[in-house]
Scaffold this active site. Structure first.
Site, PDB file in Angstrom:
ATOM      1  N   GLY A  13       0.789  -1.236   0.000  1.00 55.01           N
ATOM      2  CA  GLY A  13       0.000   0.000   0.000  1.00 55.01           C
ATOM      3  C   GLY A  13       0.819   1.282   0.000  1.00 55.01           C
ATOM      4  O   GLY A  13       0.326   2.324   0.427  1.00 55.01           O
ATOM      5  N   SER A  19       1.860   8.112   2.671  1.00 54.23           N
ATOM      6  CA  SER A  19       1.159   6.837   2.915  1.00 54.23           C
ATOM      7  C   SER A  19       1.470   6.301   4.305  1.00 54.23           C
ATOM      8  O   SER A  19       2.635   6.282   4.729  1.00 54.23           O
ATOM      9  CB  SER A  19       1.603   5.786   1.892  1.00 54.23           C
ATOM     10  OG  SER A  19       1.191   6.136   0.602  1.00 54.23           O
ATOM     11  N   ASP A  65      -1.570  -5.448  -7.970  1.00 52.08           N
ATOM     12  CA  ASP A  65      -2.974  -5.042  -7.855  1.00 52.08           C
ATOM     13  C   ASP A  65      -3.654  -6.132  -7.028  1.00 52.08           C
ATOM     14  O   ASP A  65      -3.735  -7.289  -7.457  1.00 52.08           O
ATOM     15  CB  ASP A  65      -3.580  -4.948  -9.266  1.00 52.08           C
ATOM     16  CG  ASP A  65      -5.069  -4.649  -9.236  1.00 52.08           C
ATOM     17  OD1 ASP A  65      -5.699  -4.767  -8.160  1.00 52.08           O
ATOM     18  OD2 ASP A  65      -5.609  -4.314 -10.306  1.00 52.08           O
ATOM     19  N   VAL A  66      -4.130  -5.779  -5.850  1.00 58.87           N
ATOM     20  CA  VAL A  66      -4.632  -6.803  -4.921  1.00 58.87           C
ATOM     21  C   VAL A  66      -5.945  -7.452  -5.383  1.00 58.87           C
ATOM     22  O   VAL A  66      -6.410  -8.401  -4.765  1.00 58.87           O
ATOM     23  CB  VAL A  66      -4.803  -6.253  -3.481  1.00 58.87           C
ATOM     24  CG1 VAL A  66      -3.469  -5.840  -2.893  1.00 58.87           C
ATOM     25  CG2 VAL A  66      -5.808  -5.094  -3.446  1.00 58.87           C
ATOM     26  N   TYR A 158     -17.951   9.185   4.453  1.00 62.90           N
ATOM     27  CA  TYR A 158     -17.148   7.955   4.540  1.00 62.90           C
ATOM     28  C   TYR A 158     -17.894   6.804   3.851  1.00 62.90           C
ATOM     29  O   TYR A 158     -17.280   5.935   3.225  1.00 62.90           O
ATOM     30  CB  TYR A 158     -16.801   7.647   6.009  1.00 62.90           C
ATOM     31  CG  TYR A 158     -15.529   6.836   6.131  1.00 62.90           C
ATOM     32  CD1 TYR A 158     -14.314   7.339   5.661  1.00 62.90           C
ATOM     33  CD2 TYR A 158     -15.540   5.571   6.702  1.00 62.90           C
ATOM     34  CE1 TYR A 158     -13.158   6.596   5.753  1.00 62.90           C
ATOM     35  CE2 TYR A 158     -14.373   4.823   6.809  1.00 62.90           C
ATOM     36  CZ  TYR A 158     -13.197   5.342   6.332  1.00 62.90           C
ATOM     37  OH  TYR A 158     -12.050   4.603   6.421  1.00 62.90           O
ATOM     38  N   LYS A 165     -14.856  -1.067   6.034  1.00 58.13           N
ATOM     39  CA  LYS A 165     -14.032  -1.184   7.254  1.00 58.13           C
ATOM     40  C   LYS A 165     -14.693  -2.097   8.283  1.00 58.13           C
ATOM     41  O   LYS A 165     -14.004  -2.805   9.033  1.00 58.13           O
ATOM     42  CB  LYS A 165     -13.772   0.201   7.862  1.00 58.13           C
ATOM     43  CG  LYS A 165     -12.856   1.087   7.034  1.00 58.13           C
ATOM     44  CD  LYS A 165     -11.517   0.454   6.728  1.00 58.13           C
ATOM     45  CE  LYS A 165     -10.520   1.435   6.141  1.00 58.13           C
ATOM     46  NZ  LYS A 165      -9.319   0.779   5.590  1.00 58.13           N
ATOM     47  N   ILE A 194      -5.841  11.291   9.056  1.00 60.96           N
ATOM     48  CA  ILE A 194      -4.528  11.841   8.691  1.00 60.96           C
ATOM     49  C   ILE A 194      -4.575  12.169   7.205  1.00 60.96           C
ATOM     50  O   ILE A 194      -5.063  11.351   6.405  1.00 60.96           O
ATOM     51  CB  ILE A 194      -3.406  10.797   8.951  1.00 60.96           C
ATOM     52  CG1 ILE A 194      -3.339  10.431  10.438  1.00 60.96           C
ATOM     53  CG2 ILE A 194      -2.050  11.321   8.470  1.00 60.96           C
ATOM     54  CD1 ILE A 194      -2.419   9.273  10.764  1.00 60.96           C
ATOM     55  N   THR A 196      -3.740  11.976   3.821  1.00 64.40           N
ATOM     56  CA  THR A 196      -2.965  11.152   2.880  1.00 64.40           C
ATOM     57  C   THR A 196      -3.677  11.225   1.530  1.00 64.40           C
ATOM     58  O   THR A 196      -4.737  11.843   1.418  1.00 64.40           O
ATOM     59  CB  THR A 196      -2.936   9.683   3.337  1.00 64.40           C
ATOM     60  OG1 THR A 196      -4.294   9.217   3.373  1.00 64.40           O
ATOM     61  CG2 THR A 196      -2.296   9.506   4.701  1.00 64.40           C
ATOM     62  N   LEU A 197      -3.130  10.530   0.547  1.00 61.79           N
ATOM     63  CA  LEU A 197      -3.753  10.505  -0.783  1.00 61.79           C
ATOM     64  C   LEU A 197      -5.180   9.975  -0.694  1.00 61.79           C
ATOM     65  O   LEU A 197      -6.116  10.577  -1.232  1.00 61.79           O
ATOM     66  CB  LEU A 197      -2.916   9.610  -1.716  1.00 61.79           C
ATOM     67  CG  LEU A 197      -3.334   9.552  -3.176  1.00 61.79           C
ATOM     68  CD1 LEU A 197      -3.211  10.927  -3.824  1.00 61.79           C
ATOM     69  CD2 LEU A 197      -2.470   8.536  -3.928  1.00 61.79           C
TER      70      LEU A 197
HETATM   71  P1  NAD Z   1      -2.795   5.968   0.678  1.00 65.85           P
HETATM   72  O1  NAD Z   1      -3.576   6.500  -0.473  1.00 65.85           O
HETATM   73  O2  NAD Z   1      -1.388   6.404   0.802  1.00 65.85           O
HETATM   74  O3  NAD Z   1      -2.839   4.379   0.691  1.00 65.85           O
HETATM   75  C1  NAD Z   1      -3.874   3.626   0.100  1.00 65.85           C
HETATM   76  C2  NAD Z   1      -3.187   2.612  -0.770  1.00 65.85           C
HETATM   77  O4  NAD Z   1      -4.118   1.680  -1.332  1.00 65.85           O
HETATM   78  C3  NAD Z   1      -2.450   3.275  -1.948  1.00 65.85           C
HETATM   79  O5  NAD Z   1      -1.099   2.854  -1.939  1.00 65.85           O
HETATM   80  C4  NAD Z   1      -3.186   2.728  -3.152  1.00 65.85           C
HETATM   81  O6  NAD Z   1      -2.375   2.627  -4.303  1.00 65.85           O
HETATM   82  C5  NAD Z   1      -3.586   1.363  -2.613  1.00 65.85           C
HETATM   83  N1  NAD Z   1      -4.546   0.670  -3.471  1.00 65.85           N
HETATM   84  C6  NAD Z   1      -5.772   1.077  -3.885  1.00 65.85           C
HETATM   85  N2  NAD Z   1      -6.290   0.155  -4.727  1.00 65.85           N
HETATM   86  C7  NAD Z   1      -5.384  -0.857  -4.816  1.00 65.85           C
HETATM   87  C8  NAD Z   1      -5.330  -2.085  -5.530  1.00 65.85           C
HETATM   88  N3  NAD Z   1      -6.339  -2.484  -6.335  1.00 65.85           N
HETATM   89  N4  NAD Z   1      -4.227  -2.887  -5.373  1.00 65.85           N
HETATM   90  C9  NAD Z   1      -3.215  -2.508  -4.582  1.00 65.85           C
HETATM   91  N5  NAD Z   1      -3.205  -1.357  -3.886  1.00 65.85           N
HETATM   92  C10 NAD Z   1      -4.278  -0.538  -4.007  1.00 65.85           C
HETATM   93  O7  NAD Z   1      -3.644   6.385   1.973  1.00 65.85           O
HETATM   94  P2  NAD Z   1      -3.521   5.896   3.504  1.00 65.85           P
HETATM   95  O8  NAD Z   1      -4.347   6.851   4.257  1.00 65.85           O
HETATM   96  O9  NAD Z   1      -2.106   5.671   3.853  1.00 65.85           O
HETATM   97  O10 NAD Z   1      -4.312   4.511   3.492  1.00 65.85           O
HETATM   98  C11 NAD Z   1      -3.747   3.295   3.987  1.00 65.85           C
HETATM   99  C12 NAD Z   1      -4.776   2.578   4.841  1.00 65.85           C
HETATM  100  O11 NAD Z   1      -4.992   3.328   6.035  1.00 65.85           O
HETATM  101  C13 NAD Z   1      -6.148   2.437   4.179  1.00 65.85           C
HETATM  102  O12 NAD Z   1      -6.688   1.160   4.505  1.00 65.85           O
HETATM  103  C14 NAD Z   1      -6.939   3.532   4.855  1.00 65.85           C
HETATM  104  O13 NAD Z   1      -8.327   3.279   4.842  1.00 65.85           O
HETATM  105  C15 NAD Z   1      -6.371   3.427   6.245  1.00 65.85           C
HETATM  106  N6  NAD Z   1      -6.682   4.551   7.121  1.00 65.85           N
HETATM  107  C16 NAD Z   1      -6.364   5.816   6.763  1.00 65.85           C
HETATM  108  C17 NAD Z   1      -6.696   6.864   7.598  1.00 65.85           C
HETATM  109  C18 NAD Z   1      -6.388   8.283   7.200  1.00 65.85           C
HETATM  110  O14 NAD Z   1      -7.013   9.190   7.753  1.00 65.85           O
HETATM  111  N7  NAD Z   1      -5.476   8.521   6.289  1.00 65.85           N
HETATM  112  C19 NAD Z   1      -7.331   6.619   8.822  1.00 65.85           C
HETATM  113  C20 NAD Z   1      -7.631   5.315   9.175  1.00 65.85           C
HETATM  114  C21 NAD Z   1      -7.305   4.287   8.315  1.00 65.85           C
END
Ligand code: NAD
Length: 258
Positions: A13, A19, A65-66, A158, A165, A194, A196-197
């Site tokens: 990810g 990230s 790609d997951v 959300y 989730k 947080i 992030t993208l």
């Molecule tokens: P991020 O955009 O950096 O990471 C999300 C990742 O998912 C990216 O690297 C993206 O390329 C990948 N992704 C999407 N589709 C995909 C696919 N088909 N195959 C492989 N990879 C794929 O953002 P993040 O905030 O770092 O998110 C990481 C995790 O943290 C997520 O599960 C997100 O829900 C969770 N999260 C984020 C927050 C926040 O506020 N940022 C809070 C709680 C949980």
């Protein structure tokens, strides 16, 4: 040497320097782990390579790609070839279409629902299944995923991601039950918001951040390094008695009533 010295880890990810996967990669690298970092498509390769070059121990980089079973199988073939077994897996992947998080939840299409659940929740099943034999050979392992409180409570926009989730957190418990006999633990870190993208796609995200600052007992939001520290606790020896758990890392926001 840190808590993860001599451990082989796969972190899925990594998109860019914001990230959560990258914050965990930095912390795991500092703790002495040997890593494979995975990103979704070639589009992220240059970013991932630039980041990877800054780690103390150069990681292996693999696109995956997951949603593609063959790509997941190839990811584990490369992990096994390079590291010879696996000690931990970090799943930091989620997706919801722009339409699904812009329109009211009631309007969620079947296709958007299925895609979001596939990428954000089922992928943990697929990745854990691939990891299990590699971890079994190492005498056990630890799997950590990232979730959000939107699984239990309604947050603006959300939407389907909250449903994904909820499925992800249930998946953690069922996987913990199946994999416990192999000494493989499965947990989630529930992070506060947080930027992030992935988060930048959520309309009004800054309003959620502000609400946390006003309401959380710590009076602030958390940062990616704090999430990474909690993830490393669950990945490492400190977490050896913990499985099937959702660990809240949100400045205490979840505990408040008003
Ligand atoms: P991020 O955009 O950096 O990471 C999300 C990742 O998912 C990216 O690297 C993206 O390329 C990948 N992704 C999407 N589709 C995909 C696919 N088909 N195959 C492989 N990879 C794929 O953002 P993040 O905030 O770092 O998110 C990481 C995790 O943290 C997520 O599960 C997100 O829900 C969770 N999260 C984020 C927050 C926040 O506020 N940022 C809070 C709680 C949980």
């Amino acid at each position: 040497m840190g808590d993860l010295a001599g451990k082989n880890g796969l972190i899925v990810g990594v998109a860019n320097k914001r990230s959560l996967a990258w914050a965990i990669a930095r912390a795991a690298d500092e703790a002495g782990a040997r890593l494979t970092l995975s990103y979704a498509t070639e589009r992220f390769e240059a970013n991932a390579r630039k980041l990877a070059d800054t780690l103390a121990t150069p990681p292996q980089l693999v696109a995956c790609d997951v949603t593609n079973d063959a790509a997941v199988a190839e990811l584990y073939r490369q992990v096994d070839e390079t590291h010879g077994g696996l000690d931990f897996l970090v799943h930091a992947v989620a997706f919801a279409s722009r339409e699904a998080i812009s329109a009211p939840f009631l309007e969620t299409s079947r296709a958007d629902f299925a895609q979001s659940l596939d990428i954000s929740a089922y992928s943990l099943v697929a990745l854990a299944r691939g990891a299990a034999p590699l971890m079994e050979r190492r005498g056990g392992g630890s799997v950590v995923t990232l979730t959000y409180l939107g699984s239990e409570r309604v947050f603006p926009h959300y939407n389907v991601m909250g449903v994904a989730k909820a499925a992800l957190e249930a998946t953690v418990r069922y996987l913990a039950n199946d994999l416990g006999p192999l000494n493989i633990r499965v947990n989630a870190v529930s992070a506060g918001p947080i930027k992030t993208l992935a988060a930048s796609g959520i309309p009004e995200f800054s309003r959620i951040l502000q609400h946390y600052r006003e309401s959380a007992p710590l009076g602030r939001t958390v940062d990616a390094d704090e999430v990474a520290a909690a993830a490393c606790f669950l990945l490492g020896p400190g977490g050896r008695g913990v499985t099937g758990e959702v660990l809240m890392v949100d400045g205490g926001y979840h505990a408040t009533g008003m």
